[in-house]
Design an enzyme around this catalytic site. Structure first.
Site, PDB file in Angstrom:
ATOM      1  N   ARG A 181       0.886  -1.472  -0.138  1.00 25.93           N
ATOM      2  CA  ARG A 181      -0.114  -0.111   0.364  1.00 25.93           C
ATOM      3  C   ARG A 181       0.997   1.061  -0.249  1.00 25.93           C
ATOM      4  O   ARG A 181       1.699   1.266   0.168  1.00 25.93           O
ATOM      5  CB  ARG A 181      -0.766  -0.379   1.371  1.00 25.93           C
ATOM      6  CG  ARG A 181      -1.909   0.863   1.229  1.00 25.93           C
ATOM      7  CD  ARG A 181      -2.722   1.713   2.804  1.00 25.93           C
ATOM      8  NE  ARG A 181      -1.497   1.797   3.935  1.00 25.93           N
ATOM      9  CZ  ARG A 181      -0.882   2.785   3.678  1.00 25.93           C
ATOM     10  NH1 ARG A 181      -1.056   3.539   3.047  1.00 25.93           N
ATOM     11  NH2 ARG A 181      -0.517   3.240   5.185  1.00 25.93           N
ATOM     12  N   ALA A 182       0.467   2.149  -1.019  1.00 19.26           N
ATOM     13  CA  ALA A 182       0.866   3.543  -0.538  1.00 19.26           C
ATOM     14  C   ALA A 182       0.008   4.402  -0.656  1.00 19.26           C
ATOM     15  O   ALA A 182      -0.991   4.354  -1.047  1.00 19.26           O
ATOM     16  CB  ALA A 182       1.588   3.972  -2.156  1.00 19.26           C
ATOM     17  N   SER A 183       0.262   5.452   0.135  1.00 19.85           N
ATOM     18  CA  SER A 183      -0.881   6.803   0.087  1.00 19.85           C
ATOM     19  C   SER A 183      -1.444   6.964  -0.778  1.00 19.85           C
ATOM     20  O   SER A 183      -2.784   7.180  -0.723  1.00 19.85           O
ATOM     21  CB  SER A 183      -0.047   7.640   1.803  1.00 19.85           C
ATOM     22  OG  SER A 183       0.075   7.293   2.549  1.00 19.85           O
ATOM     23  N   THR A 184      -0.097   7.556  -2.081  1.00 23.40           N
ATOM     24  CA  THR A 184      -1.515   8.475  -2.750  1.00 23.40           C
ATOM     25  C   THR A 184      -1.353   7.947  -4.045  1.00 23.40           C
ATOM     26  O   THR A 184       0.185   6.939  -4.482  1.00 23.40           O
ATOM     27  CB  THR A 184      -0.951   9.836  -2.880  1.00 23.40           C
ATOM     28  OG1 THR A 184       0.588   9.873  -2.880  1.00 23.40           O
ATOM     29  CG2 THR A 184      -0.678  10.519  -0.607  1.00 23.40           C
ATOM     30  N   GLN A 217       2.951   7.906  -4.738  1.00 22.25           N
ATOM     31  CA  GLN A 217       4.049   7.297  -4.517  1.00 22.25           C
ATOM     32  C   GLN A 217       3.768   5.824  -4.956  1.00 22.25           C
ATOM     33  O   GLN A 217       2.522   5.242  -5.936  1.00 22.25           O
ATOM     34  CB  GLN A 217       3.640   7.474  -3.087  1.00 22.25           C
ATOM     35  CG  GLN A 217       4.041   8.372  -1.964  1.00 22.25           C
ATOM     36  CD  GLN A 217       2.811   8.258  -0.384  1.00 22.25           C
ATOM     37  OE1 GLN A 217       2.153   7.866  -0.373  1.00 22.25           O
ATOM     38  NE2 GLN A 217       4.141   8.830   0.161  1.00 22.25           N
TER      39      GLN A 217
END
Length: 216
Positions: free
Chosen positions: A8-11, A14
């Site tokens: 997972r990445a926040s945005t 990324q």
């Protein structure tokens, strides 16, 4: 036992696949094979993460959910973390995180007593690290807010520049009848931004409908 990796990445800016090499190496060192990888660009501070819940839906009892760090799994508030934990417990999924050595033994076969002991210790450590991850998230948000307030007071704050090309594309997708989820998945925009653009589109349509027709 299947090992399912969650990345997972926040945005959307990324790289959610950044940790893939570390997870693959961890599995290889232990003679394990990652059966599936689930990647998404969503904030760990929100519970609504389609790929995470698709992973859990695919799991059978005893499967391993492999993550790089506990904060990839959760930066949730305490109530939301308990909801997620309840889902994980109900599926009997074992959480293994590279930054949580007490969890590593859960990726290996062991007798029932040993497995239960390690599971109890690991669950306690998961709760602790989930709480730390949330505190780190709240602290960073607070510092950002304080920095923005100081910049505004000094007349230095200009805000985030508008991504005009992306917003035009979002408006076009809405005009084509695409759902909000489709638009967010395609562009990585937040629900808040999407709501603002949708409102602007509706207002422009209303203004166009009210405009007088040109004379013949």
């Amino acid at each position: 036992m299947f090992v399912r990796a969650y990345l997972r990445a926040s945005t959307s800016q990324q790289d959610a696949s950044r940790a893939r090499g570390a997870l693959d190496a961890f599995a290889t060192e232990r003679g394990l094979r990652i059966a599936a990888r689930y990647m998404e660009n969503e904030s760990g501070a929100k519970l609504d993460r389609p790929e995470l819940f698709r992973l859990l839906a695919d799991c059978d009892p005893g499967d391993v959910l492999l993550v790089e760090q506990v904060d990839r799994l959760s930066r949730l508030t305490a109530p939301d973390w308990m909801k997620l934990r309840s889902e994980i417990d109900a599926k009997q999924v074992r959480i293994v995180a590279l930054d949580l050595p007490t969890s590593w033994s859960l990726a290996a076969t062991s007798d029932e007593f040993t497995a239960r002991m390690f599971s109890a210790v690991n669950n306690m450590m998961l709760d602790v690290l989930a709480a730390v991850a949330r505190k780190d998230y709240d602290d960073r948000r607070r510092r950002q807010s304080e920095g923005t307030a100081r910049a505004k007071a000094a007349g230095l704050y200009k805000g985030r520049p508008e991504n005009k090309a992306r917003n035009v594309a979002i408006a076009a997708m809405l005009g084509d009848g695409r759902t909000w989820r489709e638009v967010m998945d395609a562009t990585g925009c937040s629900r808040t931004l999407l709501a603002k653009i949708a409102r602007d589109v509706r207002e422009r349509r209303a203004e166009a409908d009210e405009a007088p027709c040109p004379p013949l």
